[in-house]
Write an enzyme that holds these catalytic residues in place. Structure first.
Site, mmCIF file in Angstrom:
data_model
loop_
_atom_site.group_PDB
_atom_site.id
_atom_site.type_symbol
_atom_site.label_atom_id
_atom_site.label_comp_id
_atom_site.label_asym_id
_atom_site.label_seq_id
_atom_site.Cartn_x
_atom_site.Cartn_y
_atom_site.Cartn_z
ATOM 1 N N ASP A 61 10.061 -1.437 -3.976
ATOM 2 C CA ASP A 61 9.564 -2.796 -3.830
ATOM 3 C C ASP A 61 8.703 -3.045 -5.070
ATOM 4 O O ASP A 61 8.291 -2.092 -5.748
ATOM 5 C CB ASP A 61 8.744 -2.917 -2.548
ATOM 6 N N ASP A 63 5.979 -6.118 -5.774
ATOM 7 C CA ASP A 63 4.599 -6.564 -5.548
ATOM 8 C C ASP A 63 3.874 -5.667 -4.558
ATOM 9 O O ASP A 63 4.402 -5.329 -3.496
ATOM 10 C CB ASP A 63 4.588 -8.007 -5.043
#
Length: 297
Positions: A61, A63
């Site tokens: 992922d 952020d």
């Protein structure tokens, strides 16, 4: 690196001077310095010495995971702090990607151009321990992918600014591009929610569906290890797909006490999932966990 985005069904392919291959069923873009973007128990993470170092798939992922910040909100905090993203989200009642598209329009109205956004993103610093982790994984021959609800422009510029744009095999995220007036346009990866029909994911992007695509593209590699690093509720779906669709040994590096950690721990306790849940609080932890999994001192 290859950036894979999906929007209205339009497909384009463009080569730049940057030397990497472009292969994708979706809109595929290369990254260059001058481009416009288009659209539960926790077993020991020790690695078997018999596992080939290049037989590992690593999924990130972006952020709050690969980077400490949230690129979607950081742009407003740095360029125009009076734009209150959370307040406007409540007021406008738009889906997140639609909200981001609307708010970057406000930046354009205030005179911010393409170069301002690019410079802002390139100044985002990836933690030294995360940089070391990425160098380690690349050296070990791992295949690395990004699955993100951010957008192509932010991710590309941040990676370029940190000299990490060649570390990743492919990036799956929402397509973004600057128009002729230098207004940034952000589109959803899935143009219609019906494209994925997943109740666990937001309408614009189902990471579980993306992971299925990755598995199809890499079926011949027969990975023996899969590692997922994430933090949010949107990361639960791909983690569950790891368990259900792959026989590889699975490791989830979940940010401690964030949504993914809570959700996957509860799910694992209830369903006895065959996966190692490894919580982390800092990027020092992340580097240590990657070293243990890869069997590197």
């Amino acid at each position: 690196a290859v950036v894979s985005t999906q929007s209205t069904g339009r497909k384009e392919r463009r080569l730049t001077h940057t030397p990497f291959a472009l292969l994708s069923p979706h809109l595929v873009l290369s990254i260059s310095l001058s481009m416009d973007s288009q659209p539960s128990s926790t077993p020991s993470p020790s690695s078997s010495s018999s596992t080939p170092p290049n037989n590992t798939l690593v999924l990130f992922d972006f952020d709050h995971s690969l980077i400490h910040d949230n690129s979607d909100t950081l742009i407003f905090e740095r360029l125009s702090p009076d734009i209150n993203v959370r307040a406007l989200q409540s007021e406008l009642r738009l889906k997140w990607t639609q909200l981001m598209h609307h708010l970057v329009g406000l930046l354009h109205e205030r005179g911010f151009k393409k170069s301002d956004i690019q410079e802002c993103m390139r100044k985002v610093q990836i933690a030294e321990e995360m940089r070391e982790s990425l160098h380690l994984l690349k050296k070990e021959g791992c295949d690395m992918y990004i699955l993100s609800d951010a957008n192509t422009v932010y991710i590309e510029e941040i990676l370029l600014g940190n000299g990490l744009h060649l570390h990743f095999t492919k990036i799956f995220t929402n397509p973004a591009h600057f128009d002729e007036k230098e207004r940034l346009n952000i589109l959803p990866y899935h143009s219609h929610p019906i494209e994925h029909g997943c109740e666990l994911c937001p309408p614009n992007l189902c990471k579980g569906l993306v992971l299925q695509e990755i598995f199809k593209e890499t079926a011949q590699k027969n990975y023996s290890r899969i590692i997922y690093l994430g933090d949010g509720a949107g990361d639960l779906c791909p983690v569950l797909k790891m368990v259900s669709l792959s026989k590889a040994k699975g490791f989830v590096l979940a940010r401690k006490n964030w949504s993914l950690h809570k959700l996957i721990t509860e799910r694992s306790q209830r369903e006895k999932l065959d996966i190692s849940i490894l919580p982390w609080e800092s990027y020092v932890d992340v580097l240590s966990l990657f070293k243990q999994i890869m069997g590197v001192k």
